[in-house]
Design an enzyme around this catalytic site. Structure first.
Site, PDB file in Angstrom:
ATOM      1  N   GLY A 124     101.956 -19.998  -2.631  1.00  0.00           N
ATOM      2  CA  GLY A 124     101.564 -18.679  -3.112  1.00  0.00           C
ATOM      3  C   GLY A 124     100.285 -18.679  -3.925  1.00  0.00           C
ATOM      4  N   ASP A 147      91.294 -15.194   3.103  1.00  0.00           N
ATOM      5  CA  ASP A 147      90.540 -13.952   3.278  1.00  0.00           C
ATOM      6  C   ASP A 147      91.472 -12.748   3.159  1.00  0.00           C
ATOM      7  OD1 ASP A 147      88.430 -15.672   3.810  1.00  0.00           O
ATOM      8  OD2 ASP A 147      88.762 -15.611   5.965  1.00  0.00           O
ATOM      9  N   SER A 175      94.576 -19.898  -4.750  1.00  0.00           N
ATOM     10  CA  SER A 175      95.577 -19.935  -3.680  1.00  0.00           C
ATOM     11  C   SER A 175      96.143 -21.346  -3.601  1.00  0.00           C
ATOM     12  CB  SER A 175      95.000 -19.449  -2.350  1.00  0.00           C
ATOM     13  OG  SER A 175      93.940 -20.247  -1.941  1.00  0.00           O
TER      14      SER A 175
END
Lengths: 313, 313
Positions: free
Chosen positions: A226, A253, A221
């Protein structure tokens, strides 16, 4: 069902104070309580997406009881994940996020977690094995509580692979290093965790290095930029149309929830990445982990761009 | 028995961190949990002194349940106060003291407390009236939780006086201002609370001003300099032999326990002040409120000096 494992569940408290001044006394103006620990956040997002989801791991003491109570009654009218947490003697931990009303910055205080006994760990392994029989995929998430050996995730990865259940590992530090060596299907580090693991700061280089250590695929990440994916099928980057402003807690998450549900749905990598990036950005728009802005999510699904990189994986 | 009232009971958490840095994440290295709220501290000291002690007030939710559990099992082998706390729907608050391991300084975060309903307050008044029948003295301690009107302590003072039970009020701000007007037998402010009430910084002047507002007697805690008492019998100052170094949290609560137990034992003012000053100093030697160093207390009893001031009270 999709299984998520949270060995170090937490009661996540958010405190709002007008301004945080070290060594002064503060009246907290707002208190929010949420069930916490990365695997619980992943499970809540999966349940909100309508997936049959089971959480396991440990919960103990009055704090563990409160976590379970909050888990069973989601704030919005979404289904709750099925609670297969194991009760233990030690009390589950609290985490406290102190939000400074003047600067908007957050100061985080994390209790270490309960001392899990060898007997409790053995009981967990049995329960985990039984749950794997019905699992379409499993996510192993977050820190290890005291008393659990640092190779614990490697053991859980091996058992999932023996049971032919795709396994995603999302942790950091030494548990990640050991866990990767057991060859999980997927890891989802952020840039910081990756740099800590590999020593490399450049994302593509660090991601490639992480994959060489044993993970079949790595999705890194990149925060507002993005997701970057290195897989046996290719290299992709998924980008939201514009950086999203808000609270990044829980964005990773939600990316895990997107990747897992996409895998179970049989989506190809670009499809999984669109879902993960859209959920991640839609989570930044909400103040708490484990929640996402559903309208923003649905709108983002058609606006995430995925580009394939010519770089050999 | 001696009754203590804690309307805003708390779970007192102490977190040790290597160093507190605003806007950073911290791993808490040590967590301590104690039953809290001033009246509970006073009661624990009274019980440790062998006094039959009853606590009342409110406790709610999982945090309230944990407070009651901790109250019932004191750390040292001392008797526990009798728990007559009223269960309420709202959850009791937490307070967090973050101790910086580098500087030793403490940063305090206090939740506001539960919203007490008018029905719960009415139920409390009934229970309080019944408990007063067996009380030799009562202490009203600490802040008011949300939903309780600011004149609540004035009402509790009046009821105690109607029942001929000596009443001590230990609070601050507007609840103190209103409470004094109902003519409690004793208030025990510190210099800061007194300055806030009267606008005067000089302790003797501020203490005299507070007494004029309606309290029959005022005992002002002067920190390491001991206690200053203005009563209808005279003006006294009680001083420890030397300033004590340590954690002043709870020193004022222990002074309240000394004053109340001395009153019930029929001691004269100098006798009560010696006990209160010795307990207060012996509390500074322990890390937590509601505890005191028993050996230091016994040794200090013969070493506190009380001087009567010629100043007319």
């Amino acid at each position: 069902m999709i299984l998520t494992v949270t060995l170090n569940t937490a009661l996540d408290l958010t405190y709002h104070v007008p301004a945080l001044t070290p060594h002064a006394a503060h009246r907290v103006t707002e208190v929010r309580e949420r069930p916490g620990g990365k695997g619980l956040n992943v499970a809540r997002v999966l349940a909100a997406l309508g997936r049959e989801t089971v959480v396991t791991g440990f919960a103990g003491g009055p704090t563990g009881a409160l976590v379970r109570e909050l888990l069973a009654s989601p704030a919005q009218q979404t289904p709750a994940p099925y609670d297969a947490l194991l009760p233990i003697a030690g009390p589950s931990r609290r985490t406290i996020a102190v939000v400074d009303g003047t600067t908007g910055d957050t100061t985080q205080l994390n209790e270490p977690g309960p001392a899990v006994t060898p007997q409790e760990w053995t009981a967990f392994l049995d329960a985990y094995g039984a749950l794997l029989r019905d699992a379409e995929a499993v996510a192993l998430c977050g820190s290890l509580p005291p008393g659990i050996h640092v190779g614990a995730y490697a053991e859980l990865v091996r058992r999932a692979r023996s049971a032919d259940v795709p396994v995603l590992l999302d942790t950091s530090g030494e548990p990640l290093r050991r866990g990767i060596a057991a060859r999980p299907d997927l890891i989802k580090p952020n840039a910081e965790e990756l740099a800590q693991l590999t020593g490399a700061r450049e994302p593509l280089r660090a991601t490639r290095d992480a994959r060489r250590r044993g993970a079949h695929a790595v999705v890194t990440s990149l925060g507002p930029k993005g997701l970057l994916a290195l897989t046996s099928d290719g290299v992709w980057q998924a980008k939201p149309p514009a950086p999203v402003r808000g609270n990044p807690t829980g964005a990773g998450d939600s990316a895990v929830a997107g990747l897992l549900s996409g895998l179970v749905d049989g989506l190809d990598w670009p499809g999984r990445l669109v879902r993960a990036a859209a959920l991640s950005a839609a989570t930044v728009l909400t103040p708490t982990a484990g929640d996402f802005d559903r309208e923003a999510y649905e709108s983002l699904l058609s606006r995430i761009t995925v580009t394939e990189s010519p770089t050999p994986s």
